[in-house]
Design an enzyme around this catalytic site. Structure first.
Site, PDB file in Angstrom:
ATOM      1  N   HIS A 350      12.356  90.194  35.459  1.00 44.49           N
ATOM      2  CA  HIS A 350      10.631  90.610  35.820  1.00 44.49           C
ATOM      3  C   HIS A 350      10.427  91.946  35.191  1.00 44.49           C
ATOM      4  O   HIS A 350       9.404  92.288  34.031  1.00 44.49           O
ATOM      5  CB  HIS A 350      10.596  90.425  36.907  1.00 44.49           C
ATOM      6  CG  HIS A 350       9.360  91.074  37.418  1.00 44.49           C
ATOM      7  ND1 HIS A 350       8.264  89.549  37.804  1.00 44.49           N
ATOM      8  CD2 HIS A 350       7.905  92.156  37.496  1.00 44.49           C
ATOM      9  CE1 HIS A 350       7.176  90.181  37.899  1.00 44.49           C
ATOM     10  NE2 HIS A 350       7.015  91.494  37.976  1.00 44.49           N
ATOM     11  N   GLU A 351      11.198  92.707  35.748  1.00 45.93           N
ATOM     12  CA  GLU A 351      10.703  94.154  35.715  1.00 45.93           C
ATOM     13  C   GLU A 351      10.756  94.823  33.819  1.00 45.93           C
ATOM     14  O   GLU A 351      10.193  95.075  33.645  1.00 45.93           O
ATOM     15  CB  GLU A 351      11.679  95.397  36.850  1.00 45.93           C
ATOM     16  CG  GLU A 351      10.734  95.066  37.905  1.00 45.93           C
ATOM     17  CD  GLU A 351      10.065  95.065  38.101  1.00 45.93           C
ATOM     18  OE1 GLU A 351       9.275  95.671  37.384  1.00 45.93           O
ATOM     19  OE2 GLU A 351       8.930  94.266  39.171  1.00 45.93           O
ATOM     20  N   HIS A 354       8.592  93.693  31.895  1.00 46.70           N
ATOM     21  CA  HIS A 354       7.131  94.201  31.577  1.00 46.70           C
ATOM     22  C   HIS A 354       7.292  95.135  30.189  1.00 46.70           C
ATOM     23  O   HIS A 354       6.224  95.619  29.809  1.00 46.70           O
ATOM     24  CB  HIS A 354       7.200  94.956  32.913  1.00 46.70           C
ATOM     25  CG  HIS A 354       6.114  93.935  34.282  1.00 46.70           C
ATOM     26  ND1 HIS A 354       4.894  93.666  34.202  1.00 46.70           N
ATOM     27  CD2 HIS A 354       6.327  94.354  35.105  1.00 46.70           C
ATOM     28  CE1 HIS A 354       4.909  92.902  34.555  1.00 46.70           C
ATOM     29  NE2 HIS A 354       5.565  92.863  35.713  1.00 46.70           N
ATOM     30  N   HIS A 434      -0.578  90.002  41.487  1.00 47.82           N
ATOM     31  CA  HIS A 434       1.057  89.106  41.560  1.00 47.82           C
ATOM     32  C   HIS A 434       0.331  87.664  41.981  1.00 47.82           C
ATOM     33  O   HIS A 434       1.208  86.725  42.721  1.00 47.82           O
ATOM     34  CB  HIS A 434       0.888  89.860  42.451  1.00 47.82           C
ATOM     35  CG  HIS A 434       2.124  90.402  41.617  1.00 47.82           C
ATOM     36  ND1 HIS A 434       1.333  92.359  42.057  1.00 47.82           N
ATOM     37  CD2 HIS A 434       3.007  91.336  40.989  1.00 47.82           C
ATOM     38  CE1 HIS A 434       1.613  92.904  41.085  1.00 47.82           C
ATOM     39  NE2 HIS A 434       3.280  92.665  41.681  1.00 47.82           N
TER      40      HIS A 434
HETATM   41 ZN   LIG Z   1       5.484  92.624  38.043  1.00 51.42          ZN
END
Ligand SMILES: [Zn+2]
Length: 532
Positions: A350-351, A354, A434
């Site tokens: 996920h990170e 980004h 989110h």
């Molecule tokens: Zn995130």
């Protein structure tokens, strides 16, 4: 650290060495070590005495001194004491030797490298260190920001002996990883003698928190210790030492190093600070490999450069984040009671995603584009989990299921978390990013697996549709492929959900054709989350 600087640190001043040698020649008897002397110190003292009294055997002549490197003691008490040697205070390359002695310190055998007769004039040569350093830099053209440290040595690895400059060049490698090269040059003629990488790739053993016992790519450094530098992908994993996320820069923290290349203890909330680092290091590698092997993408910016990964960020910081400014990922230690370190596969995926989004569509992190940004990270984080095929942390549509048990978000019906949206509405852009991401996540599940109740790999899902339709999925690999193309080719910073529908249909048309099963499934899934 260079081998030369570590060797230099261990060398006593010449006068002290000479005094010690003289003392050894006359003062040491076998078996007389006092109780205060450790077994290791006693073994070293006996070995030094053995070398002095068998000087011919070891080629130990005038001007030489010994520098202890290692002591191995067998079960029966036999000792093997390893030394480097110096000549007139200069390190002798290829002059190392091992003294084999019994439990009482009596000489049993000897081993010695070729350079055991390093007699050479050690007056400072005319060919300057700068020339050697310049040669070294030329040899190291793939190293950016290189700095060099020339050191005068006796080079005797071929059995001869000549005065040489040993220059260690340190800098940044092609993937952004710390790297180095050692170049040895004849100090009298300037001729190149040898050059080699000062660091080597290695396969470490990691006892991880979430994926069992795994192999991790590490680097053997010139000083003999292993570091969490991934030589394949260029990632570097560091301990942030609880520095807060807002204070972390790429240069912050401490690089993880280890003597035996076995890392961590496999526990959650571990007191071994390397345990979370094992997961972070490995899962960043999985993410890199997923992008490379699935889409041909070379790293976050598609330039082959690796990022810096920080673990133990903040205090009870139950979070993880990507920073463009420092080109790094940061993960916290959880809340300290129920949620452990934020370093599992889908979280790291996920990170890092980004970073990919930031380097491509750069979806603004507010409103609907912010929800799409978050959803993109959830989608590819989950795909990394599927890609890794790990037996412990299995692929599923539950996000952060390992580090935030039982899960932080889920794809089949996002509203089960109490705050995410299942369906698009005019107000969805006002939600936290989110939670507005729920619409995108729900679309991804429907397009991949279809609507209704099902059990996949032991996990029960039940995905509703917002328009009462029944949707048939085309599998998450195809949907991810379409989404990646939509992200990297068609979406822009202000794309909203309607724009995402158009972008993904364009991508589906490119990949599978207009009106294909895939194209129609993508359209049906968007309609099923009220995006038309
Ligand atoms: Zn995130």
């Amino acid at each position: 650290m260079s081998p030369s600087s570590s060797a230099r640190r261990r060398i006593l001043p010449t006068a002290a060495l000479a005094a010690t040698a003289a003392l050894l020649l006359t003062g040491v008897q076998y078996g007389t070590a006092s109780a205060a002397t450790s077994g290791r110190d006693a073994a070293i003292a006996r070995a030094q005495a053995n070398v002095a009294s068998h000087a011919d055997l070891f080629g130990f002549g005038p001007g030489q001194a010994l520098v202890v490197k290692d002591v191995v003691t067998d079960a029966d008490g036999a000792q093997h004491v390893r030394f480097d040697r110096t000549y007139n205070g200069l390190p002798v390359i290829g002059g190392d030797l091992v003294v084999h002695q019994d439990a009482r310190g009596r000489l049993r055998d000897s081993s010695r490298a070729k350079g055991h007769n390093p007699t050479v004039k050690t007056t400072r040569p005319a060919v300057a260190a700068q020339t050697s350093a310049a040669n070294a830099l030329r040899e190291s053209e793939n190293i950016a920001d290189a700095t060099s440290a020339p050191e005068l040595v006796v080079w005797a690895a071929d059995g001869g002996a000549r005065l040489a400059w040993q220059t260690t060049v340190s800098g940044t490698g092609k993937q952004g990883q710390p790297t180095g090269r050692v170049v040895v040059t004849d100090a009298t003629t300037g001729e190149a003698i040898e050059s080699y990488d000062s660091e080597h790739s290695a396969a470490g053993t990691g006892h991880s928190e979430y994926t069992g016992d795994i192999t991790i790519d590490t680097t053997l450094q010139a000083n003999g210790s292993y570091a969490l530098i991934d030589p394949v992908r260029g990632h570097t994993t560091k301990d942030a030492r609880n520095l807060s996320a807002s204070s972390v820069k790429a240069s912050s923290g401490t690089l993880y190093t280890d003597a035996d290349n076995v890392w961590g203890d496999g526990r959650k909330f571990s007191t071994d600070r390397a345990t979370a680092a094992v997961d972070a290091h490995a899962n960043t590698a999985w993410t890199y490999d997923y992008y490379k092997n699935t889409f041909g993408r070379n790293g976050i910016k598609n330039d082959g450069k690796g990022a810096t990964v920080f673990v133990h960020v903040g205090t009870k910081w139950d979070n993880a984040q990507w920073s463009d400014a420092c080109f790094c990922m940061m993960t916290g230690d959880g809340d300290g009671t129920t949620d452990p370190e934020q370093v599992d596969l889908d979280t790291m995926g996920h990170e890092m995603t980004h970073g990919v989004t930031s380097a491509t569509a750069n979806l603004r992190y507010s409103g609907e584009s912010g929800g799409l940004n978050e959803s993109t990270s959830d989608i590819f984080g989950t795909m990394v989990e599927f890609y890794a095929h790990n037996a412990v942390d299995r692929g599923d549509y539950l996000f952060s299921d390992q580090s935030t048990p039982p899960w932080l978000r889920r794809f089949d019906k996002p509203s089960l978390d109490g705050s995410s949206a299942d369906c698009w509405s005019k107000s969805v852009g006002r939600l936290d990013v989110h939670n507005s991401s729920g619409v995108g996540n729900h679309w991804f599940f429907l397009a991949s697996e279809g609507s209704g109740a099902k059990t996949l790999d032991g996990v029960s899902y039940n995905s509703p549709t917002c328009n009462g339709s029944t949707v048939t999925g085309i599998g998450n690999q195809k949907v991810a492929k379409i989404w990646y193309r939509a992200l990297t080719v068609y979406m822009t910073s202000t794309t909203n959900y309607a724009g995402a529908r158009t972008a993904s249909l364009n991508a589906a048309k490119d990949l599978y054709g207009a009106g294909s099963t895939e194209y129609n499934a993508i359209a049906a899934a968007w309609s099923a989350v009220s995006v038309s």
